[in-house]
Motif scaffolding. Structure first.
Motif, PDB file in Angstrom:
ATOM      1  N   GLY A 249       0.789  -1.223   0.000  1.00 23.77           N
ATOM      2  CA  GLY A 249       0.000   0.000   0.000  1.00 23.77           C
ATOM      3  C   GLY A 249       0.821   1.273   0.000  1.00 23.77           C
ATOM      4  O   GLY A 249       0.288   2.374  -0.069  1.00 23.77           O
ATOM      5  N   HIS A 250       2.143   1.126   0.091  1.00 21.52           N
ATOM      6  CA  HIS A 250       2.991   2.316   0.108  1.00 21.52           C
ATOM      7  C   HIS A 250       3.681   2.530  -1.232  1.00 21.52           C
ATOM      8  O   HIS A 250       3.779   1.617  -2.036  1.00 21.52           O
ATOM      9  CB  HIS A 250       4.022   2.216   1.235  1.00 21.52           C
ATOM     10  N   GLU A 251       4.189   3.737  -1.401  1.00 22.36           N
ATOM     11  CA  GLU A 251       4.862   4.049  -2.648  1.00 22.36           C
ATOM     12  C   GLU A 251       6.289   3.523  -2.638  1.00 22.36           C
ATOM     13  O   GLU A 251       6.971   3.563  -1.619  1.00 22.36           O
ATOM     14  CB  GLU A 251       4.875   5.569  -2.879  1.00 22.36           C
ATOM     15  N   LYS A 259       7.517   6.560  -9.340  1.00 20.69           N
ATOM     16  CA  LYS A 259       6.986   5.941  -8.131  1.00 20.69           C
ATOM     17  C   LYS A 259       5.791   5.057  -8.484  1.00 20.69           C
ATOM     18  O   LYS A 259       4.989   5.425  -9.342  1.00 20.69           O
ATOM     19  CB  LYS A 259       6.525   7.024  -7.143  1.00 20.69           C
ATOM     20  N   THR A 261       2.764   2.353  -6.564  1.00 27.48           N
ATOM     21  CA  THR A 261       2.215   1.894  -5.290  1.00 27.48           C
ATOM     22  C   THR A 261       2.325   0.374  -5.230  1.00 27.48           C
ATOM     23  O   THR A 261       1.985  -0.323  -6.190  1.00 27.48           O
ATOM     24  CB  THR A 261       0.738   2.320  -5.166  1.00 27.48           C
ATOM     25  N   ASP A 263       0.884  -2.516  -4.686  1.00 26.98           N
ATOM     26  CA  ASP A 263      -0.392  -3.198  -4.477  1.00 26.98           C
ATOM     27  C   ASP A 263      -0.241  -4.661  -4.884  1.00 26.98           C
ATOM     28  O   ASP A 263       0.864  -5.130  -5.154  1.00 26.98           O
ATOM     29  CB  ASP A 263      -1.496  -2.503  -5.279  1.00 26.98           C
ATOM     30  N   TYR A 266       1.492  -5.163  -8.273  1.00 29.66           N
ATOM     31  CA  TYR A 266       2.920  -4.840  -8.252  1.00 29.66           C
ATOM     32  C   TYR A 266       3.710  -5.986  -7.622  1.00 29.66           C
ATOM     33  O   TYR A 266       4.731  -6.430  -8.145  1.00 29.66           O
ATOM     34  CB  TYR A 266       3.169  -3.538  -7.478  1.00 29.66           C
TER      35      TYR A 266
END
Ligand code: CUA
Length: 309
Positions: A249-251, A259, A261, A263, A266
């Motif tokens: 959930g973070h970049e 950048k 996210t 998820d 990814y």
């Protein structure tokens, strides 16, 4: 007290016998020589000033004895060792073959039925097993102490070893050739099953005892079983790869500065095509897990990563 590791293969007791044979011979001579050394030092010590030692010339009998006895012993040690070595290098014709691939930093096993496992080698008890091994990168070395077998894995060529497991159970597998940062985590297990159990496993009929666990729990097991732990920490520290803590959930900053996210998609891509979106500050060392882990397992890993906040 355990002087040597557990004996779990046909070769183990043979190797132990050679080692004990040499150890006992060495000990006997060590004790004998030490006793004589102390005895002579006391018996022939200097007792008074100006004491002259007698002039002694060589003794052919003595020299012949101390040449012939050690020579015979060395020849016996060599022949005994060679006979056992030859046995260890000659796999029986009916051996069950498993392909072993070493890479930074995990073990991959390929079986005749098309199955592939990571860091866990499944074999039946009482059957000669021949491992045909190679490396995808640097030198690794396959070592199972309980079987007394050890063999290097070399890129661009195949090496082999064989053994017959004699006891069901789980045994430690080590990489014993320094192969980079993750070397000390390049560990595995050898699971020796009864022939009936193995037959079931081969056909994929083994009971899925773990299937009732929640996905995040399964993911936690996969984290070590699939060797993720060699490169990814779960406590925020950077190892060879980025940490998993706080990942979801973070970049994430990529090498070209963009950048993304982190998820589900990814993470999935990062597992299957690690080089597609490289994280800034990390090298292209991760192998692709395409065809090595299933979609289910990827989902479990993602579920686990989500819990690492
Ligand atoms: Cu592979 Cu050390």
């Amino acid at each position: 007290m355990n002087w040597v590791p557990e004996v779990a293969s046909n070769l183990a007791s043979k190797v132990d016998a050679v080692i004990w044979f040499i150890t006992v011979i060495s000990l006997v001579f060590f004790i004998l020589i030490s006793i004589f050394l102390v005895y002579f030092a006391i018996r022939y010590r200097r007792r008074q000033e100006n004491e002259e030692t007698p002039y002694i010339t060589g003794s052919h009998v003595l020299e012949t004895i101390w040449t012939i006895i050690p020579s015979i012993l060395l020849i016996v040690i060599f022949v005994y060792g060679f006979v056992v070595y030859k046995d260890m290098r000659t796999p029986p014709e009916d051996s069950l073959e498993v392909t072993v691939i070493g890479r930074q930093w995990l073990w991959q096993f390929k079986y005749n039925n098309g199955k592939t496992t990571l860091n866990e080698l499944y074999i039946p008890e009482g059957r000669p097993i021949k491992l045909v091994m190679t490396s995808e990168d640097v030198l690794h070395s396959f070592f199972v102490p309980a079987f007394r077998v050890k063999q290097d894995l070399v890129g661009g060529m195949y090496t082999y070893l064989w053994f017959t497991p004699t006891k069901t159970g789980t045994y430690e597998l080590y990489c014993t050739e320094y192969c980079g940062t993750g070397h000390s985590t390049m560990l595995g297990k050898v699971i020796v099953m009864s022939p009936q159990e193995y037959e079931k496993w081969e056909k994929g009929e083994e009971e899925k005892a773990v299937a009732s666990l929640p996905p995040a729990e399964l993911g936690k097991q996969l984290y070590t079983q699939r060797g993720c732990n060699a490169c990814h920490s779960i406590d925020g520290s950077s190892l060879v790869g980025p940490t998993w803590k706080g990942l979801y959930g973070h970049e994430v900053v990529l090498q070209d500065g963009t950048k993304v996210t982190a998820d589900e998609n990814y993470i999935r891509e990062a597992i299957l095509e690690p080089q597609a979106k490289m994280v800034k500050g990390f090298g292209p060392v991760m192998p692709s897990f395409k065809g090595v882990i299933s979609d289910d397992e990827i989902s479990d890993l993602i579920a686990y990563i989500k819990t690492l906040k």
